[in-house]
Motif scaffolding. Sequence first.
Motif, mmCIF file in Angstrom:
data_model
loop_
_atom_site.group_PDB
_atom_site.id
_atom_site.type_symbol
_atom_site.label_atom_id
_atom_site.label_comp_id
_atom_site.label_asym_id
_atom_site.label_seq_id
_atom_site.Cartn_x
_atom_site.Cartn_y
_atom_site.Cartn_z
ATOM 1 N N ARG A 1 -1.854 6.198 -6.862
ATOM 2 C CA ARG A 1 -1.933 6.876 -5.569
ATOM 3 C C ARG A 1 -0.587 7.230 -4.978
ATOM 4 N NH1 ARG A 1 -4.493 4.193 -1.916
ATOM 5 N NH2 ARG A 1 -4.225 6.059 -0.715
ATOM 6 N N ALA B 1 0.862 -1.188 0.000
ATOM 7 C CA ALA B 1 0.000 0.000 0.000
ATOM 8 C C ALA B 1 0.898 1.237 0.000
ATOM 9 C CB ALA B 1 -0.890 -0.011 1.227
ATOM 10 N N PRO B 2 0.462 2.336 -0.663
ATOM 11 C CA PRO B 2 1.313 3.532 -0.705
ATOM 12 C C PRO B 2 1.808 3.975 0.668
ATOM 13 C CG PRO B 2 -0.577 3.833 -2.128
ATOM 14 C CD PRO B 2 -0.797 2.534 -1.408
ATOM 15 N N SER B 3 0.940 3.831 1.689
ATOM 16 C CA SER B 3 1.338 4.294 3.025
ATOM 17 C C SER B 3 2.448 3.430 3.628
ATOM 18 C CB SER B 3 0.128 4.328 3.951
ATOM 19 O OG SER B 3 -0.513 3.071 3.958
ATOM 20 N N ASP C 1 -6.588 3.457 1.211
ATOM 21 C CA ASP C 1 -6.111 2.137 0.767
ATOM 22 C C ASP C 1 -7.218 1.107 0.930
ATOM 23 O OD1 ASP C 1 -3.694 3.263 0.329
ATOM 24 O OD2 ASP C 1 -2.714 2.450 2.121
ATOM 25 N N ASP D 1 -1.129 9.525 7.757
ATOM 26 C CA ASP D 1 -0.988 8.072 7.557
ATOM 27 C C ASP D 1 -2.342 7.375 7.722
ATOM 28 O OD1 ASP D 1 1.645 8.363 7.071
ATOM 29 O OD2 ASP D 1 2.337 7.635 9.014
ATOM 30 N N GLU E 1 -4.503 8.002 4.744
ATOM 31 C CA GLU E 1 -4.049 7.194 3.604
ATOM 32 C C GLU E 1 -4.492 5.747 3.749
ATOM 33 O OE1 GLU E 1 0.043 7.507 2.634
ATOM 34 O OE2 GLU E 1 -0.323 9.320 1.470
ATOM 35 N N ARG E 2 -4.441 5.230 4.987
ATOM 36 C CA ARG E 2 -4.864 3.835 5.194
ATOM 37 C C ARG E 2 -6.341 3.654 4.848
ATOM 38 N NH1 ARG E 2 -1.451 3.624 10.037
ATOM 39 N NH2 ARG E 2 0.484 2.796 9.253
#
Lengths: 256, 145
Positions: A242, A94-96, B31, B24, B27-28
Amino acid sequence: MPRFYEEIVNGFLFQEYDDTKIDTLILGLPDVGLVGAITAIHLIKELNMKDVVGIDNYTALPPVAVIMEGKPKLPIRIYARDNLGVLVTDVPLAPSSIPLFSEALVRYAKSRGVKTLISVTGLGNPGRIEIEKPNVYLIGSDQDNVKQVSEKINPKNINQGILVGPYAIILKESIRLNLNNIVLMVDSFIDIPDPGAAAVAIESLNKILELDIDVTKLLEEEDKIKLRLKELMKETKNVMARMGKTYEYRPTLIYT
Amino acid sequence: MSTQGDPFEEMLRRIYREFQNIIDQIERVYDEEALEDVFYERTRQYSRGSIEPIISIMDMGDSVRIIIDLPGAKESTIDVRVYEDYIHVTASIDERMIKDAFPELSWAHKIRRFEGRYRLPARIDVRRIKMEKKGSRIILTAPKI
């Protein structure tokens, strides 16, 4: 699997199953055209490599256990044979989690005595459909080494541009930790699995590492590979969009 | 000049860390949402016995280029319908190819065809469309209206 050694870096667990030493580690993370992933899978199969390291992070990666030949495996794995390692992942990062994983990987490799990291990736080319033989491009952490490798594979020059994604962080962290990292890029489709580009990457690896890996089967099985990897490509396309992969398609701020 | 021990600097660092944690977490969530979409789309398709073609749509400025990759498709069953702002693709897949590609997945053996409908990034002139076939790929190029 019996554990031989364990290390946690940035929350990522690196679990070694035996005392295999790796000098050169090829990275096949899912990226443009899945060139790295297809290259890695072919190397593992052709060299009959065994998995020696499992990598996981219960919060940064999806909660998966991969079952292979009836045995549970961790989602990211390093396979090895004769001091050559190949890293693959069953789930796209995932990007994070990309920055932490990339940094952790370089720190782990450095601490375990890996001498060279080879990142293999596609260089998305909108005109790929017209290209019969994709070009190879090369950048790296150590310019002397880039020169030596260039003499073997005769890459096309890449003087300016922006590299985005895990390989960018791996390159920067390798420079910081004084670890040799070369990034091998091949013209490829952006969002279509590209076994043709992977075959070119393998031919370059043959020259760099003095291997003799046949790519005939890879090209013969192109349809099967594309069908098998199409869902990973779709997941990777989401991730690429992303993580700012579009930056690779615009010029740098300063030019010469 | 060292700033170690400076309470103001330390406060700024803490604020930055907190801010980063929030980013963060956001973003999660994104995702997870993206994965949720993929999950629903896949289960919907599989339950209908189809999978999506591999497709790449590129805006080339004056034209739109669409690459449709149909590995293992039976040539005579390929049906591509192009409209001004979307395309629809169907094709039957060779059963052996499915078994070969997914030998371990029994549910995948029930998949019989490719099917997908895609919105184009711009309206195109369907009368001036050019088509080319290279291996398992169909390449369509059409000027924008």
